[in-house]
Design a protein around this motif. Structure first.
Motif: not given
Ligand code: ATP
Ligand code: MG
Length: 356
Positions: A37-39, A41-45
């Motif tokens: 789901p959105s948020g 952590g995929k992009s973070t990883l």
């Molecule tokens: N630089 C940052 N500072 C603080 N929180 C962050 C930062 N970058 C991401 N987050 C938080 O980390 C969590 C994971 O974010 P991420 O972008 O990895 O999600 P995602 O799985 O890629 O979501 P999406 O499918 O919407 O792209 C989210 O709750 C986001 O708000």
């Protein structure tokens, strides 16, 4: 190309932990889809693997070597972003060759490699244009070309097709898959698209709230989801979930509160009377013309040509069914459905853990 191993990875932003202990091993040459789901952590990883974000705790290994302390440019990992991130003032040829130039590759070799990649992606006629003079699909291809030209150890894709229209997305999906078959470069591919994940990946990693819920081949996740979350996340339309009580008398089955009976073939791993959720995929119902089976009211009929999807009201819930045949039904009709007991999934109502 190289294997990628992620060991007990944690990432905190201030007080919030967004990656909470992720372990996964990706084999050399493997194509892994990362969904959730959105948020979650995929992009973070991906950004941590690329070196664009620091690690709070844990290790990232590329080909068995820790790369935690390497700068992004020294990792030999190429990332393709959702918005392509092309340099707007550079021509396509310059965009493609820029990373090689930064790494001190000779002009002559850059020209050869850029031309090769342009040829393989059908970009040769566009090399002197600027990004804004390209269509979305062409820009996407340049972004891929920029990754390929580096001949990296691994590719990271962050929803690379989500800005494209449906038909172009299908075409690019096939192209990326063909590219992977040709280059065999280890790939991690983030997508929101079920079909992309199912059709492209050797294995899928399901992430939720910074933790891995399950890792497996597409069909393992489809046929044997470990819990209700994975079951609901993998497959489109989603699995139907019908709450009830487990009844082990007279052939195991689930009895809903309004007394409807959903069959199970195998003896589940739970006690008589426990609260459970019966999971039935849309294609796991049989239409029963003899009038036995569960009575359901037709709400919406969607013929797709190859199959018929019918949304019904069943056991007080909206249930989606899908049939291979063409069905002449209208909203308001009563139809009779028999769920396939041997295909049913059973989950604990509280924990969501699989029971069969
Ligand atoms: N630089 C940052 N500072 C603080 N929180 C962050 C930062 N970058 C991401 N987050 C938080 O980390 C969590 C994971 O974010 P991420 O972008 O990895 O999600 P995602 O799985 O890629 O979501 P999406 O499918 O919407 O792209 C989210 O709750 C986001 O708000
Ligand atoms: Mg993201």
């Amino acid at each position: 190309m190289s294997s990628i191993s992620i060991r007990q990875l944690h990432k905190r932003y201030g007080d919030t932990e967004v990656i909470r202990g992720v372990d996964v091993d990706i084999a050399e040459g493997e194509f892994v889809a990362l969904v959730g789901p959105s948020g979650c952590g995929k992009s973070t990883l991906l950004r941590i693997i690329a070196g664009l974000e620091s690690v709070t705790d844990g290790d990232i290994l590329l080909g068995g070597e820790s790369i935690n302390d390497l700068a992004p440019k020294d990792r030999n990992i190429a990332m393709v972003f959702q918005n392509y991130a092309l340099y707007p003032h550079m021509t396509i040829a310059q965009n493609l060759g820029f990373s090689l130039q930064l790494n001190g590759v000779s002009k002559a070799e850059i020209a050869v490699r850029v031309n090769d990649v342009a040829q393989s992606l059908g970009l040769t006629a566009l090399l002197e244009r600027l990004p804004r003079q390209l269509s979305g699909g062409q820009r996407q291809r340049v972004a891929m070309g920029r990754a390929i030209v580096r001949q990296p150890q691994a590719f990271l894709f962050d929803e690379p097709l989500s800005n494209l229209d449906a038909s172009l997305r299908v075409r690019m999906r096939t192209e990326i898959k063909a590219l992977h078959q040709r280059l065999r470069t280890t790939t991690i591919y983030v997508t929101h698209d079920q079909v992309e994940a199912m059709t492209m990946a050797d294995r899928i990693v399901v992430l939720r709230d910074g933790l891995i819920e399950q890792v497996g081949t597409p069909l393992e996740l489809y046929d044997a989801p470990r819990n209700a979350f994975v079951a609901g996340f993998i497959g489109s339309p989603s699995m139907n979930f019908i709450p009830g009580r487990l009844d082990l008398n007279d052939g195991p089955h689930v009895m809903t509160d309004d007394g409807l009976r959903f069959p199970l073939t195998a003896q589940p791993n739970a006690i008589h009377g426990s609260r459970v959720i019966y999971g039935a995929r849309p294609e796991h119902f049989v239409l029963d013309a003899t009038g036995r089976g569960l009575s359901a009211e037709v709400v919406v009929v969607e013929p797709t040509g190859s199959e018929t999807q019918i949304a019904v009201r069943l056991a007080g819930q909206d249930v989606i069914t899908a049939f291979r045949e063409r069905i002449d039904a209208r909203p308001g009709d009563q139809i009779h459905l028999l769920p396939h007991g041997d295909r049913a999934h059973l989950f604990d109502a509280d924990s969501g853990i699989r029971l069969n």
